[in-house]
Scaffold this motif. Structure first.
Motif, short mmCIF file in Angstrom:
data_model
loop_
_atom_site.label_atom_id
_atom_site.label_comp_id
_atom_site.label_asym_id
_atom_site.label_seq_id
_atom_site.Cartn_x
_atom_site.Cartn_y
_atom_site.Cartn_z
N PRO A 242 132.91 142.08 49.44
CA PRO A 242 132.39 143.46 49.51
C PRO A 242 131.31 143.63 50.57
N SER A 243 131.16 144.85 51.05
CA SER A 243 130.11 145.13 52.02
C SER A 243 128.75 144.83 51.40
N GLN A 244 127.83 144.40 52.25
CA GLN A 244 126.44 144.11 51.88
C GLN A 244 126.35 143.15 50.68
N PHE A 245 127.23 142.17 50.65
CA PHE A 245 127.30 141.19 49.57
C PHE A 245 126.38 140.01 49.87
N ASP A 246 125.73 139.49 48.85
CA ASP A 246 124.88 138.31 49.00
C ASP A 246 125.55 137.17 48.24
N GLY A 247 126.04 136.19 48.97
CA GLY A 247 126.72 135.05 48.36
C GLY A 247 125.77 134.02 47.76
N GLY A 248 124.46 134.18 47.99
CA GLY A 248 123.48 133.26 47.43
C GLY A 248 123.57 131.87 48.04
N PHE A 249 122.72 130.97 47.53
CA PHE A 249 122.73 129.59 48.00
C PHE A 249 123.88 128.85 47.32
N HIS A 250 124.59 128.07 48.10
CA HIS A 250 125.73 127.31 47.59
C HIS A 250 126.08 126.22 48.59
N ASP B 51 128.99 120.91 54.30
CA ASP B 51 127.81 120.57 53.48
C ASP B 51 128.12 120.58 51.99
N THR B 52 129.02 119.71 51.59
CA THR B 52 129.40 119.57 50.19
C THR B 52 128.25 118.96 49.39
N THR B 53 128.33 119.02 48.07
CA THR B 53 127.21 118.56 47.22
C THR B 53 126.90 117.07 47.39
N ASN B 54 127.86 116.28 47.82
CA ASN B 54 127.58 114.85 48.00
C ASN B 54 126.75 114.55 49.25
N VAL B 55 126.56 115.53 50.15
CA VAL B 55 125.78 115.30 51.37
C VAL B 55 124.61 116.26 51.54
N SER B 56 124.53 117.31 50.71
CA SER B 56 123.45 118.30 50.82
C SER B 56 123.07 118.81 49.43
N THR B 57 121.80 118.68 49.10
CA THR B 57 121.34 119.11 47.78
C THR B 57 121.30 120.63 47.64
N VAL C 152 134.45 122.30 49.42
CA VAL C 152 135.17 121.20 50.06
C VAL C 152 134.91 121.35 51.56
N VAL C 153 135.25 120.34 52.33
CA VAL C 153 135.19 120.49 53.79
C VAL C 153 136.26 121.51 54.16
N GLN C 154 135.83 122.59 54.80
CA GLN C 154 136.80 123.67 55.08
C GLN C 154 136.42 124.47 56.31
N TYR C 155 137.47 124.93 56.98
CA TYR C 155 137.31 125.95 58.01
C TYR C 155 137.23 127.28 57.27
N VAL C 156 136.43 128.21 57.80
CA VAL C 156 136.42 129.58 57.28
C VAL C 156 136.61 130.49 58.49
N ALA C 157 137.66 131.29 58.44
CA ALA C 157 137.95 132.23 59.52
C ALA C 157 137.62 133.63 59.03
N PHE C 158 136.60 134.24 59.61
CA PHE C 158 136.25 135.61 59.29
C PHE C 158 137.04 136.50 60.25
N THR C 159 137.93 137.30 59.71
CA THR C 159 138.78 138.14 60.55
C THR C 159 138.24 139.55 60.71
N SER C 160 137.30 139.93 59.84
CA SER C 160 136.64 141.24 59.97
C SER C 160 135.27 141.12 59.32
#
Length: 179
Positions: A82-90, A130-136, A94-102
């Motif tokens: 959603p617009s103006q969404f806050d995903g918070g700290f996380h 930055d999975t949990t096993n490498v970043s707190t 998994v190790v992943q590519y993320v492609a933002f298309t818009s």
């Protein structure tokens, strides 16, 4: 004779105008990508150059274009954020590519003032490692635009981090991603 002069004048004008057309930029040799990495148990932002080179495609539909292999991948997902969404700290799940298309994503770190602003579209591909096993503490992602942000998550096979070279700390610049 007069017709020949007119043809030569038109041909000369065409050659001059064609020489001022914008040139197609050369294809990049490798893919540079903003990466949410980790060091000393903290998430970091880095500009990586993936080792897999761009090569000329021979696949139907893209034959003649250049492609870079991203490696083996897992189950891909499609997100409508959603617009103006806050995903918070996380952390990256998994190790992943993320492609933002818009839309627009802004990534920040709890231990740094450095941020990465990722617009949807051509330069909208990032890599999250930055999975949990490498970043707190992980990272924070907010989506400040007034439109829906579309994200496609593409996990790597077996959490494999692609072969790469770290170009520098901080996100890649637009110029680095366009080369």
């Amino acid at each position: 004779m007069r017709l020949t002069a007119v043809i030569l004048a038109n041909l000369s004008a065409f050659i001059v105008s064609a020489s001022t057309l914008p040139k197609t930029p050369p294809a990049p040799s490798r893919l540079n990508i903003t990466t949410i990495a980790a060091a000393s148990d903290k998430s970091t932002l880095e500009c990586w150059q993936l080792s897999a080179p761009f090569v000329q495609s021979s696949q139907a539909g893209t034959s003649g274009a250049v492609i870079a292999q991203l490696g083996e991948t897992g189950a891909t997902s499609y997100s409508l954020i959603p617009s103006q969404f806050d995903g918070g700290f996380h952390n990256a799940p998994v190790v992943q590519y993320v492609a933002f298309t818009s839309g627009l994503a802004v990534v920040s770190l709890p231990n740094s003032t450095r941020t990465a602003t990722i617009p949807g579209g051509r330069n909208g591909l990032i890599l999250a490692t930055d999975t949990t096993n490498v970043s707190t503490l992980g990272h924070k992602t907010v989506y400040p635009s007034k439109e829906v942000t579309v994200g496609i998550q593409i996990p790597t096979r077996d959490n494999e981090i692609p072969l790469h070279t770290v170009l520098h700390a901080g996100p890649c610049t637009r110029g680095e991603m366009d080369q």
